[in-house]
Design an enzyme around this catalytic site. Structure first.
Site, PDB file in Angstrom:
ATOM      1  N   THR A   1       1.041 -10.518  20.415  1.00  8.58           N
ATOM      2  CA  THR A   1       1.718  -9.249  20.687  1.00  8.58           C
ATOM      3  C   THR A   1       0.842  -8.381  21.602  1.00  8.58           C
ATOM      4  OG1 THR A   1       0.825  -8.410  18.597  1.00  8.58           O
ATOM      5  CG2 THR A   1       3.079  -9.219  18.563  1.00  8.58           C
TER       6      THR A   1
ATOM      7  N   GLY B   1       3.703  -4.112  14.442  1.00 11.23           N
ATOM      8  CA  GLY B   1       3.351  -5.531  14.337  1.00 11.23           C
ATOM      9  C   GLY B   1       4.012  -6.169  13.125  1.00 11.23           C
ATOM     10  N   ASP B   2       4.111  -5.419  12.046  1.00 11.85           N
ATOM     11  CA  ASP B   2       4.740  -5.961  10.830  1.00 11.85           C
ATOM     12  C   ASP B   2       6.234  -6.187  11.056  1.00 11.85           C
ATOM     13  OD1 ASP B   2       2.288  -5.794   9.562  1.00 11.85           O
ATOM     14  OD2 ASP B   2       2.657  -3.732   8.917  1.00 11.85           O
TER      15      ASP B   2
ATOM     16  N   GLY C   1       5.175  -6.092  25.298  1.00 16.30           N
ATOM     17  CA  GLY C   1       5.933  -7.200  24.728  1.00 16.30           C
ATOM     18  C   GLY C   1       5.053  -8.255  24.093  1.00 16.30           C
TER      19      GLY C   1
ATOM     20  N   GLY D   1       2.001  -6.722   4.045  1.00 21.75           N
ATOM     21  CA  GLY D   1       2.928  -7.652   3.397  1.00 21.75           C
ATOM     22  C   GLY D   1       4.255  -6.975   3.098  1.00 21.75           C
ATOM     23  N   ALA D   2       4.193  -5.817   2.438  1.00 22.00           N
ATOM     24  CA  ALA D   2       5.426  -5.095   2.073  1.00 22.00           C
ATOM     25  C   ALA D   2       6.211  -4.719   3.323  1.00 22.00           C
ATOM     26  CB  ALA D   2       5.071  -3.851   1.260  1.00 22.00           C
TER      27      ALA D   2
ATOM     28  N   GLY E   1       6.292   6.678  10.047  1.00 24.35           N
ATOM     29  CA  GLY E   1       6.072   5.826   8.875  1.00 24.35           C
ATOM     30  C   GLY E   1       6.280   4.364   9.226  1.00 24.35           C
TER      31      GLY E   1
ATOM     32  N   ASN F   1       0.831  -1.220   0.000  1.00 26.10           N
ATOM     33  CA  ASN F   1       0.000   0.000   0.000  1.00 26.10           C
ATOM     34  C   ASN F   1       0.855   1.254   0.000  1.00 26.10           C
ATOM     35  OD1 ASN F   1      -2.356  -1.520   0.376  1.00 26.10           O
ATOM     36  ND2 ASN F   1      -2.259  -1.336   2.605  1.00 26.10           N
TER      37      ASN F   1
HETATM   38  O1  RIB Z   1       0.297  -2.608   9.582  1.00 32.21           O
HETATM   39  C1  RIB Z   1       0.425  -1.300   9.094  1.00 32.21           C
HETATM   40  C2  RIB Z   1      -0.043  -1.240   7.688  1.00 32.21           C
HETATM   41  O2  RIB Z   1      -1.427  -1.497   7.654  1.00 32.21           O
HETATM   42  C3  RIB Z   1       0.124   0.116   7.036  1.00 32.21           C
HETATM   43  O3  RIB Z   1       1.366   0.286   6.406  1.00 32.21           O
HETATM   44  C4  RIB Z   1      -1.066   0.195   6.085  1.00 32.21           C
HETATM   45  O4  RIB Z   1      -0.709   0.189   4.748  1.00 32.21           O
HETATM   46  C5  RIB Z   1      -1.930  -0.995   6.457  1.00 32.21           C
HETATM   47  O5  RIB Z   1      -1.823  -2.001   5.538  1.00 32.21           O
END
Ligand code: RIB
Length: 297
Positions: free
Chosen positions: A213, A246-247, A218, A41-42, A280, A11
């Site tokens: 999470t 989380g990503d 933690g 994903g990215a 970001g 996104n």
């Molecule tokens: O987990 C965060 C992401 O959730 C953001 O970068 C946004 O694009 C949404 O997909």
């Protein structure tokens, strides 16, 4: 260098900084606007790549300006994009994000992400079969998620299912995940359980290993070796923007999984803590060196 495949969304994040979240029908003046590369994903792919992994992504972008920028951004991170399709008749995914006092609210428009297909996952079979771990989330169609889980299982590759955004999931799928990585709300929703249920009880009910999470507190984990939920404390930092924490956690977990679950969860907590110190989703994602430095403190 672990090999990671990420099947998921890409996104453009449209980020507004505000003093607080507006109420229904209310207009507020924000202090800053920026576009930032995102998508669960990215983000997970970038987190894993910054930590030193060899990463391949399976996803979809439009042929628009956002698509060009997002594609170039992932390429700059060294991520293999052979399985990212460009669609001429669809726009790229976007997320409108409001950040206030370090927290965020997000609305995602999937666009091209909604066209990621089981056939596309099948086409990435060789990359998945060679991977040390596969990551998948819920911002793409559920049939593509299911295809990923089944293919990874068939190829005997550990597959991490990050059930975000929250959705109820078939119990059969949860059994296919090597690890489920929800927050408390996502786990209750995935299991179709009452939101008020204690999170440790939810973890015991899940039919697969769980790494849950808890933001600055933690993470908790439960697997065959640790049948009772075990805790990894969070690392104290000044949070600027929690988007993508989380990503980052998921990307790091996949990268360090070969060190065993407790070590991987500890490093994932450290990486996630570092990620919230900059603006970001991908802005604060750390290198392996920065994670080691935080752990050494
Ligand atoms: O987990 C965060 C992401 O959730 C953001 O970068 C946004 O694009 C949404 O997909």
């Amino acid at each position: 260098m672990p090999r990671i495949v990420v099947v998921g969304s890409i996104n453009m994040d449209l980020v507004t900084l505000a003093p607080r979240f507006p109420g229904p029908g209310e207009t507020l003046l924000g202090s800053r606007f920026l576009t930032a590369h995102g998508g669960k994903g990215a983000n997970q792919a970038v987190a894993a790549a910054r930590l030193g992994a060899e990463v391949a992504m399976v996803g979809a972008l439009g042929c628009d300006a956002f698509g060009d920028q997002l594609h170039a951004g992932l390429a700059r991170e060294g991520i293999a994009l052979d399985h990212v399709v460009r669609l001429a008749d669809e726009g790229s995914g976007s997320a409108s994000i409001t950040v206030a006092a370090g927290e965020n609210q997000i609305i995602v428009v999937p666009a091209a992400n909604a066209r990621v297909s089981p056939a596309q996952v099948e086409a990435a079979r060789d990359a998945i079969a060679r991977a040390d771990a596969v990551l998948v989330q819920l911002e793409i169609p559920l049939d593509a998620v299911e295809a990923t889980l089944r293919l990874a299982r068939r190829e005997n590759v550990p597959v991490i299912l990050n059930p975000a955004p929250a959705q109820k999931l078939p119990a059969e799928w949860l059994k296919l995940a090597s690890y489920l990585t929800p927050n408390q709300h996502e786990l209750a929703t995935a299991l179709g359980a009452d939101e008020q249920t204690d999170f440790r009880e939810l973890m015991r009910r899940a039919p697969c290993p769980v790494v849950l999470t808890r933001g600055s507190e933690g993470a908790w984990y439960r697997d065959d070796v640790h049948p009772e939920p075990a805790h990894q404390a969070g690392f104290k930092v000044d949070a600027i923007d929690t988007t993508g924490a989380g990503d980052t956690f998921n990307g790091a977990l996949a990268v360090f999984l070969h060190e065993g679950l407790p070590a991987a969860v500890r490093k994932a907590c450290a990486a996630a803590a570092l990620s919230v110190t900059k603006l970001g989703a991908q802005g604060g994602m750390p290198s392996a060196h920065e994670v080691v430095a935080l752990l050494a403190h």
